[in-house]
Design an enzyme around this catalytic site. Structure first.
Site, PDB file in Angstrom:
ATOM      1  N   LYS A  56       0.839  -1.207   0.000  1.00  0.00           N
ATOM      2  CA  LYS A  56       0.000   0.000   0.000  1.00  0.00           C
ATOM      3  C   LYS A  56       0.878   1.263   0.000  1.00  0.00           C
ATOM      4  CE  LYS A  56      -3.711  -2.578   2.122  1.00  0.00           C
ATOM      5  NZ  LYS A  56      -4.384  -3.054   3.339  1.00  0.00           N
TER       6      LYS A  56
ATOM      7  N   GLN B 230      -4.762  -1.842   9.613  1.00  0.00           N
ATOM      8  CA  GLN B 230      -4.579  -3.133   8.947  1.00  0.00           C
ATOM      9  C   GLN B 230      -5.192  -4.262   9.787  1.00  0.00           C
ATOM     10  OE1 GLN B 230      -3.291  -3.700   5.763  1.00  0.00           O
ATOM     11  NE2 GLN B 230      -4.089  -5.747   6.154  1.00  0.00           N
TER      12      GLN B 230
ATOM     13  N   ASP C 275     -11.163   2.511   4.241  1.00  0.00           N
ATOM     14  CA  ASP C 275     -11.330   1.062   4.200  1.00  0.00           C
ATOM     15  C   ASP C 275     -12.812   0.676   4.102  1.00  0.00           C
ATOM     16  OD1 ASP C 275      -9.578  -0.996   4.017  1.00  0.00           O
ATOM     17  OD2 ASP C 275      -9.110  -1.121   6.157  1.00  0.00           O
TER      18      ASP C 275
END
Ligand code: NDP
Length: 294
Positions: free
Chosen positions: A49, A93, A116
């Site tokens: 990322k 994450q 997200d």
């Protein structure tokens, strides 16, 4: 059978996003990446990322709280990022270590920075077909892959294997939306589904997201179906330097000859997930800049 090349489609999307970033006024979009612990898959995902952000001209800020971080400390960190005007998007994450309440952390992120797409508000906006929300990156990536591979879901029977909040439920809601490219009839299957293969055999488009290596076999497929394999599973393989190989939820050798189109693993859905994270980060920046740049 046609292979849906996620790497190529993601590269096209990233080139488009790069041009969008270059045209934005003011500072570059900024993405905060929070990783707790050293789970090897998480380390590699965050690195990817970060690398893709750099390629695009998106600033990334990697934050690595100690594995011993408490729920309260992590929530404070999220509050600080929420309040920081230099941060447009926040990604925590997954998976977090088990002593932390992951869902509570996802809900702590400001919905306007929730790139997200795991916040309750953003999941709800998918159900309400409100395009101002952030769609979780993997389901959004699947829809983008289908559109860019000329698979129109209208009137088709889409069967989704798996009902997670990260993949199964949002992708089912997206396919169901009454809009161009979607408008499908959707069935969602899970571990409580009876006679699974009688349902998957009805699928014009099968989306497998269950996390079981090579679970979907040829007897579960309608000839001519489109198959999207979301699974990323590590299978022991002594012939590999790492000691494992990556495989999807679909048994590719037996299923692929029956399909009209299919995604490989790796190189299918995975690259799209990162591209859509960048798309969401840029969207967050534009929304913060105001209506003239949207
Ligand atoms: P989860 O473990 O959260 O969910 C799995 C789902 O599959 C659950 O709904 C579960 O049912 C269902 N399931 C499990 N076993 C069976 C079975 N035997 N029959 C029918 N249904 C079953 O997984 P995720 O959704 O997070 O991830 C799924 C896969 O996708 C994983 O391999 C993951 O690594 C991969 N992934 C890939 C991404 C990418 O970028 N390509 C991103 C995210 C995930 P129940 O609800 O009843 O337990």
């Amino acid at each position: 059978m046609e292979l849906i090349d996620g790497n190529a489609i993601a590269a096209t999307l990233i080139a488009e996003l790069k041009a969008t970033v270059a045209a934005l006024p003011g500072r570059a979009p900024c993405l905060a990446l929070v990783r707790v612990g050293e789970d090897p898959a998480s380390v590699s995902y965050v690195r990817k990322k970060e690398k893709t952000a750099a390629e695009l001209g998106v600033t990334s800020r990697v934050i690595l709280p100690a594995i011993t971080v408490t729920q309260a400390e992590l929530e404070q960190l999220i509050d600080d990022l929420n309040a920081d005007p230099a941060v447009d998007g926040i990604l925590v994450q997954s998976p977090l270590p088990t002593h932390l309440d992951e869902l509570a952390i996802f809900r702590r992120v400001d919905p306007a920075k929730d790139v997200d797409g795991f916040h309750t508000l953003n999941l709800g906006k998918i159900a309400q077909e409100d395009a101002t929300g952030f769609v979780a990156c993997t389901p959004a990536g699947i829809m983008e892959l289908l559109t860019r591979s000329q698979v129109d879901l209208a009137g088709k029977h889409v069967v989704v294997l798996g009902r997670s909040l990260i993949v199964g439920k949002p992708v089912a809601l997206l396919a169901l939306q009454k809009k161009t490219g979607a408008n499908a009839t959707v069935t969602v299957c899970h571990s409580g589904t009876r006679d699974l293969s009688s349902i998957t055999r009805l699928a014009d488009v099968l989306i497998a997201a269950i996390g079981r290596a090579e679970f979907v076999t040829a007897d579960m497929i309608k000839p001519g179906a489109v198959v999207i394999d979301v699974g990323i599973n590590r299978v022991a393989d002594a012939s590999k330097k790492t000691g494992y190989r990556l495989t999807g939820d679909v048994h590719f050798p037996s299923v692929s000859p029956l399909c009209s189109k299919i995604t490989p693993v790796p190189g299918g859905v995975g690259p799209m997930t990162v591209a859509l994270l960048m798309h969401n980060t840029i969207k967050a920046r534009r929304q913060r800049l105001g209506p003239t740049t949207r």
